[in-house]
Write a protein that holds these residues in place. Structure first.
Motif, PDB file in Angstrom:
ATOM      1  N   GLY B  93       0.902  -1.169  -0.019  1.00 34.58           N
ATOM      2  CA  GLY B  93      -0.007   0.051   0.081  1.00 34.58           C
ATOM      3  C   GLY B  93       0.896   1.265  -0.020  1.00 34.58           C
ATOM      4  O   GLY B  93       0.683   1.971  -0.698  1.00 34.58           O
ATOM      5  N   ALA B  94       1.867   1.280   0.796  1.00 33.86           N
ATOM      6  CA  ALA B  94       2.817   2.321   0.935  1.00 33.86           C
ATOM      7  C   ALA B  94       3.532   2.677  -0.462  1.00 33.86           C
ATOM      8  O   ALA B  94       3.759   3.812  -0.975  1.00 33.86           O
ATOM      9  N   SER B  95       3.844   1.378  -1.053  1.00 31.97           N
ATOM     10  CA  SER B  95       4.575   1.585  -2.287  1.00 31.97           C
ATOM     11  C   SER B  95       3.627   2.268  -3.355  1.00 31.97           C
ATOM     12  O   SER B  95       4.084   2.852  -4.233  1.00 31.97           O
ATOM     13  N   LEU B  96       2.273   1.565  -3.229  1.00 29.82           N
ATOM     14  CA  LEU B  96       1.411   2.213  -4.335  1.00 29.82           C
ATOM     15  C   LEU B  96       1.359   3.670  -4.189  1.00 29.82           C
ATOM     16  O   LEU B  96       1.370   4.280  -5.200  1.00 29.82           O
ATOM     17  N   LEU B  97       1.162   4.253  -3.129  1.00 34.10           N
ATOM     18  CA  LEU B  97       1.114   5.844  -2.780  1.00 34.10           C
ATOM     19  C   LEU B  97       2.223   6.374  -3.410  1.00 34.10           C
ATOM     20  O   LEU B  97       2.318   7.447  -4.094  1.00 34.10           O
ATOM     21  N   ALA B  98       3.466   5.875  -3.033  1.00 33.14           N
ATOM     22  CA  ALA B  98       4.735   6.411  -3.461  1.00 33.14           C
ATOM     23  C   ALA B  98       5.035   6.292  -4.973  1.00 33.14           C
ATOM     24  O   ALA B  98       5.132   7.191  -5.787  1.00 33.14           O
ATOM     25  N   SER B 238       3.162  -1.487  -8.152  1.00 31.64           N
ATOM     26  CA  SER B 238       2.897  -2.004  -6.753  1.00 31.64           C
ATOM     27  C   SER B 238       1.594  -2.526  -6.646  1.00 31.64           C
ATOM     28  O   SER B 238       1.381  -3.445  -5.800  1.00 31.64           O
ATOM     29  N   LEU B 239       0.520  -2.382  -7.729  1.00 29.85           N
ATOM     30  CA  LEU B 239      -0.680  -3.070  -7.707  1.00 29.85           C
ATOM     31  C   LEU B 239      -0.481  -4.554  -8.016  1.00 29.85           C
ATOM     32  O   LEU B 239      -1.106  -5.251  -7.370  1.00 29.85           O
TER      33      LEU B 239
END
Lengths: 199, 249
Positions: B93-98, B238-239
């Motif tokens: 989730g954090a990687s997706l936001l980034a 990331s997804l």
């Protein structure tokens, strides 16, 4: 581009070598005897031709399986999982570990496009007995780097491996031996505090 | 070459040469900036282990106009995010936001995006184990809204008429929102979403995580929407990682 430029450009691609150092190395090689320079060229050619990944553990080797996998004195019941072949050297230098190794070839990093499929995980599962492997492993020591990505990789492996009944352990993290608490960074101190042990 | 001292969150960190790191930082007033942290990979680096993805702190760097890479001078730790690495969905989730910010970010001031990212990383880190997935969905959708390309869910993207709550409507990925019954464009790229899912989506856009029985369709909707609206249509890595992390063992 001339021969001197070509060699300088190639040398400058090496880690830690800038253009200026590459040029200095080129002139150094030109000052040596032709035979000495040819020996260096042959050594590079030989390493490229002979060295490959061990089909069992992923270490870099000239023989397949590698010397570490073939060594009968090493305990096959313990496997230490590392990110890169260079990490094996670091652990071997301690002289404390007598088990076998497995090289993942990196760590999980979605932002860099590295998912489980990009890592050498299938071979690890085969070694643990998942599909036609030995099935004699008792402990998996996960020695991925102590970074956020290294932690996620360790967790992923733990979830994958635990159903097979293998004990999964992780290298401890905290303050360096001989270090000074005053100069340690906040993250390291926090990790050392959370991983404190009873005396 | 002015020294800029600013709050910053590390979005990405990767090795540069044998001893240094390049960081992609999110800052409130300077947007996304790349900085070179010289010597950060040395065993006795003064940065120690703090220059890691998702770390919050105060960065000082020498800003050079018209240059893409600046020299980091100092990074004072605010909050370490090591805990995000101990849960694959939190990490994904954090990687997706980034990744969303890296794909859309620019060096322009973006205080709302910065505040959203900091709050989101905290929310992902602190979410109870069972709630991480809806929190990740909510923070991703609300980030999209903060970035200014959130889907229109209250009014028809075709004719602008107010949409009745609770009815199943056609979500058009390309047009960026819902069509009313009269404007429905089934030939367009999209899908029908039920009224309840629309209500959940509205909550997510406001950053509120609602408990969900099933999440697969929400992830799919998010993935398709992002594929249409980000710079390139390539799937977000990331997804893909999250899909693998959420897949049943």
């Amino acid at each position: 581009m001339g021969a001197i430029d070509d060699l300088t450009t190639e040398l400058a691609r090496l880690p830690g070598i800038g253009r200026k150092t590459a040029l200095r190395l080129t002139y150094f090689l030109l000052k040596r005897t032709p035979e000495e320079s040819r020996r260096l060229a042959r050594a590079i050619e030989t390493v490229v031709e002979r060295v490959r990944e061990c089909s069992r553990c992923g270490n870099l080797t000239e023989s397949d399986p590698c010397g570490l996998c073939q060594d009968q004195r090493r305990d096959p019941r313990i496997i230490c999982v590392v990110e890169d072949p260079a990490d094996i050297g670091a652990i071997e230098r301690t002289g404390e570990y007598r088990g076998q190794y497995h090289v993942l070839g990196g760590h999980l990093s979605p932002l860099d496009g590295v998912g489980p499929d990009e890592l050498n995980i299938d071979a690890l599962l085969r070694r643990l007995g998942g599909s036609g492997g030995g099935g004699q492993v008792d402990e998996l020591i996960i020695a991925t780097n102590p970074s956020v990505e290294g932690e996620a990789t360790a967790l992923y492996l733990q979830k994958l491996v635990r159903p097979q009944g293998v004990r999964v352990t992780r290298l401890a993290r905290g303050l360096p031996v001989g270090g000074d608490l005053e100069y340690a960074d906040g993250v390291t101190i926090a990790e050392a505090l959370s991983g404190r042990r009873e005396l | 070459m002015p020294l800029v001292t600013t709050e910053a969150t590390v979005l990405q960190a990767f090795p540069y040469s044998e001893t240094s790191k390049i960081l992609r930082l999110l800052t409130p007033q300077n947007g996304v900036q790349s900085v070179l942290a010289r010597g950060a990979r040395r065993p006795k680096s003064r940065y120690g282990g703090i220059l890691e993805p998702f770390t919050d702190g105060v960065a000082s760097f020498y800003y050079r106009e018209h240059r893409d890479l600046h020299n980091l001078s100092d990074f004072e730790l605010g909050r370490s995010r090591q805990r995000l690495g101990r849960d694959l969905v939190r990490f994904g989730g954090a990687s997706l936001l980034a990744e969303i910010i890296l794909r859309t970010g620019s060096p322009q001031a973006a205080p709302e995006v910065f505040a959203h990212m900091r709050a989101s990383l905290g929310a992902l880190e602190d979410a109870p184990d069972g709630d991480v997935e809806p929190v990740a969905l909510a923070r991703a959708w609300s980030l999209i809204a903060t970035l200014g390309f959130g889907p229109a869910l209250d009014q028809c993207v075709g004719c602008g008429v107010d949409l009745e709550p609770g009815t199943a409507l056609f979500f058009d990925y390309t047009a960026g929102g819902l069509h009313c019954g009269r404007c429905a464009a089934p030939a367009g790229a999209g899908r029908i979403i039920p009224g309840a899912a629309r209500t959940d989506l509205l909550s997510f856009l406001a950053g509120e995580a609602t408990a969900l029985d099933r999440t697969a369709a929400h992830w799919q909707l998010l993935g398709r929407f992002l594929a249409y609206h980000l710079i390139d249509a390539e799937s977000l890595r990331s997804l893909d990682f999250l899909a693998a992390a959420l897949a049943p063992a």
